[in-house]
Design an enzyme around this catalytic site. Structure first.
Site, mmCIF file in Angstrom:
data_model
loop_
_atom_site.group_PDB
_atom_site.id
_atom_site.type_symbol
_atom_site.label_atom_id
_atom_site.label_comp_id
_atom_site.label_asym_id
_atom_site.label_seq_id
_atom_site.Cartn_x
_atom_site.Cartn_y
_atom_site.Cartn_z
ATOM 1 N N ARG A 1 49.520 -28.062 8.094
ATOM 2 C CA ARG A 1 48.845 -29.303 8.464
ATOM 3 C C ARG A 1 48.733 -30.205 7.231
ATOM 4 O O ARG A 1 47.994 -29.907 6.303
ATOM 5 C CB ARG A 1 47.457 -29.025 9.041
ATOM 6 C CG ARG A 1 46.695 -30.321 9.370
ATOM 7 C CD ARG A 1 45.505 -30.106 10.291
ATOM 8 N NE ARG A 1 44.416 -29.381 9.684
ATOM 9 C CZ ARG A 1 43.204 -29.238 10.241
ATOM 10 N NH1 ARG A 1 42.962 -29.783 11.427
ATOM 11 N NH2 ARG A 1 42.264 -28.554 9.647
ATOM 12 N N ASP B 1 34.029 -26.850 7.357
ATOM 13 C CA ASP B 1 35.061 -27.631 6.691
ATOM 14 C C ASP B 1 34.697 -29.103 6.805
ATOM 15 O O ASP B 1 33.573 -29.449 7.188
ATOM 16 C CB ASP B 1 36.449 -27.324 7.256
ATOM 17 C CG ASP B 1 36.617 -27.759 8.714
ATOM 18 O OD1 ASP B 1 35.708 -28.421 9.264
ATOM 19 O OD2 ASP B 1 37.658 -27.451 9.309
#
Length: 567
Positions: A182, A468
């Site tokens: 990603r 996160d």
């Protein structure tokens, strides 16, 4: 801060003769390292620079379109399905067939690109490891470049890690998870690499370097049409997916590989994108392997999209789960859309981490994970995400028990009532209470996450969850929303209204709690006070910043004059 001139020499730096071999128009301001130089070759940098030059104006226009859409929402408009693309939504087209090598994605693990993490994740027993240059990574020069080195070694099968503290060597098993990568979102720059005098686009750096060095190995090992594989974040509409499709086609052409060799899953993690899922798949139909419910960012996007709508205030973060009508509708529509188009519908993240010192609490947390995964697989998802290897057996068991030997549910799952979902279903206001404990938790998590991010960690275990950037963003924007509109905290019977004064007291008290929890020495050495300033400023700002990480990024950028290295 002027990113073009920021830089200094620390006492530990010495002048050396080596420097990166840069093509015309490229200037690297990051520290020189011999390992990094194997990634930052002249040809690789030229490949990245060519992508930047071809697509930067398209990216700038896409970002400007986001601003225009935000202005419309701030003036009272609501996102919805585009009448002009109705023919795409109602058409009978399908995407290219899913490659056999990734047809089974029952459980995927995600995490940053540090060396030990890459090995453990590939060995974890998951079907896929998504190596993350985005929300789980603090994008310092060291993290980004070492991540590229690690992934190159992983693709080659040569990666190893010697943990000297444990005197243990980590290597890859014979059977490993499939590797997806990603890159960062369109909005994030890469300030250590200047192309024609301006910072490169972060995602083109991440994609370009990884693709350039690894596409041939994928081709040798798996054949045409079998990778490299990517996850694409933060998009808001099909215009942005068209840019990615063009990037892929350009990369394939330069590399001399077949069109459709690159495959990608798009994270549907912004509210506008849920109304464009068919269109996003259509633009990527030769390169798509599905969509994913990026549910934490989706909650963040809900607040950001409706930041000027005081009638759409969120309840406590822990109450905004998949049982909320607007979240369940989003998941159901994603499943229906993906299966109609012949690709995977991936479920959301289980952020829990094992609670080693409390078996009772650990079992209770694991039951919540199992319940969530059972909901996903029975709804029709083809796979799910886990943040910790300890969750993989439980998640895998749920999916296998309900799917048997089938690799996915693309052709077997009925589409159900999702065909009747409306704009109102996708926009229904979430229900629940708002509490002082919710405000405190947001503040505690947000400050500690920013402190970790500033010191190089983008994936942080806090209160038995892996946090996160997405979950930190929820904490930030929810605090901002509650302060701006003076919400009444009714969840714990207090009945007090949130304002800057109350928030200031909460910050002071939560900082004292953080210091007590982490210890005075760690608190003193960490960047908690700096993080507190950033987080408090963003929560109390008159206008909502688009991204937390954009504000703090400049503070992890270190420019080195050419020829300097830490020795």
């Amino acid at each position: 801060m002027d990113l073009g001139t920021h830089g200094y020499r620390t006492p530990s730096e010495k002048r050396i003769d080596s420097h990166y071999d840069m093509p015309e128009g490229v200037d690297i301001r990051g520290r020189y390292d011999e390992e990094f130089a194997k990634i930052l070759t002249r040809d690789a940098l030229k490949f990245v620079a060519d992508l930047q030059r071809e697509f930067r104006n398209h990216i700038k226009y896409a970002i400007e379109c986001r601003r225009e859409a935000k202005n419309r929402y701030n003036e009272g408009a609501l996102p919805g399905f585009d009448p002009a693309t109705r023919y795409i939504r109602e058409g009978e087209w399908v995407c290219a067939p899913v490659p056999p090598s990734v047809s089974d994605r029952k459980v995927e693990i995600t995490g940053p690109v540090d060396r030990k993490m890459v090995i453990n994740a590939l060995n974890s027993g998951a079907k896929v490891f998504m190596a993350d240059f985005e929300d789980a990574l603090s994008p310092s020069w060291e993290n980004l470049m070492r991540g590229q080195v690690n992934l190159k070694d992983a693709v080659a099968g040569t990666i190893s890690f010697h943990d000297k503290s444990r005197n243990k060597v980590y290597k890859l098993n014979d059977q490993t998870a499939k590797l997806f990568v990603r890159p960062r979102g369109w909005h994030l720059p890469e300030a250590h690499i200047l192309i024609d005098g301006e910072p490169a686009t972060g995602c083109l750096v991440d994609f370009g370097l990884y693709f350039y060095h690894n596409h041939a190995t994928f081709r040798v090992n798996q054949g045409a049409g079998f990778g490299p594989f990517f996850y694409l974040p933060k998009m808001e509409n099909s215009r942005e997916s068209r840019i990615w499709n063009n990037v892929f086609e350009r990369a394939e052409k330069v590399a001399g590989i077949e069109r459709g060799s690159i495959r990608a899953t798009v994270l549907i993690e912004t509210l506008p994108a849920v109304f464009q899922m068919d269109e996003i798949l259509y633009e990527l139909r030769d390169h798509s392997v599905g969509l994913n419910c990026g549910r934490w960012d989706y909650i963040f996007s809900y607040v950001k999209t409706f930041q000027a709508h005081p009638d759409r205030l969120l309840p406590d973060r822990i109450l905004v789960g998949m049982t909320q009508h607007f979240m369940r509708s989003y998941s159901d529509l994603l499943i229906r859309t993906c299966h109609k188009r012949g690709v995977h519908a991936m479920g959301g993240m289980a952020a829990q981490i094992p609670i080693k010192d409390d078996p009772v609490a650990n079992e209770a947390a694991l039951e919540l994970v199992k319940k969530d995964k059972l909901r996903e697989v029975t709804a029709g998802h083809d796979g799910t995400w886990a943040a910790h290897p300890g969750l993989i057996p439980a998640c895998m068991e749920i999916f296998i028990n309900n799917m048997g030997n089938a690799p996915n549910q693309i052709k077997t799952m009925k589409r159900g009532d999702a065909a009747n979902l409306t704009e109102q279903d996708l926009l229904q206001i979430p229900r629940g209470t708002r509490s002082m404990e919710g405000l405190r938790l947001n503040t505690r998590v947000g400050i500690q996450y920013v402190a970790a991010w500033l010191t190089g960690s983008g994936s942080v275990p806090l209160y038995n969850l892996m946090e996160d950037a997405a979950t930190a963003e929820i904490s930030r924007v929810q605090n901002w929303q509650w302060i701006k509109y003076g919400v009444e905290l009714n969840g714990d019977g207090l009945g007090v209204k949130v304002n800057k004064e109350l928030f200031g007291r909460v910050v002071e008290e939560e900082m004292a709690r953080i210091e007590k929890e982490v210890g005075k020495e760690k608190f003193k050495k960490g960047m908690y006070k700096e993080a507190c300033k950033f987080f408090t400023k963003q929560c109390t700002s008159p206008t909502l910043d688009d991204f937390l990480t954009l504000d703090v990024y400049n503070h992890i950028v270190i420019h080195h004059p050419r020829g300097l290295s830490n020795l």
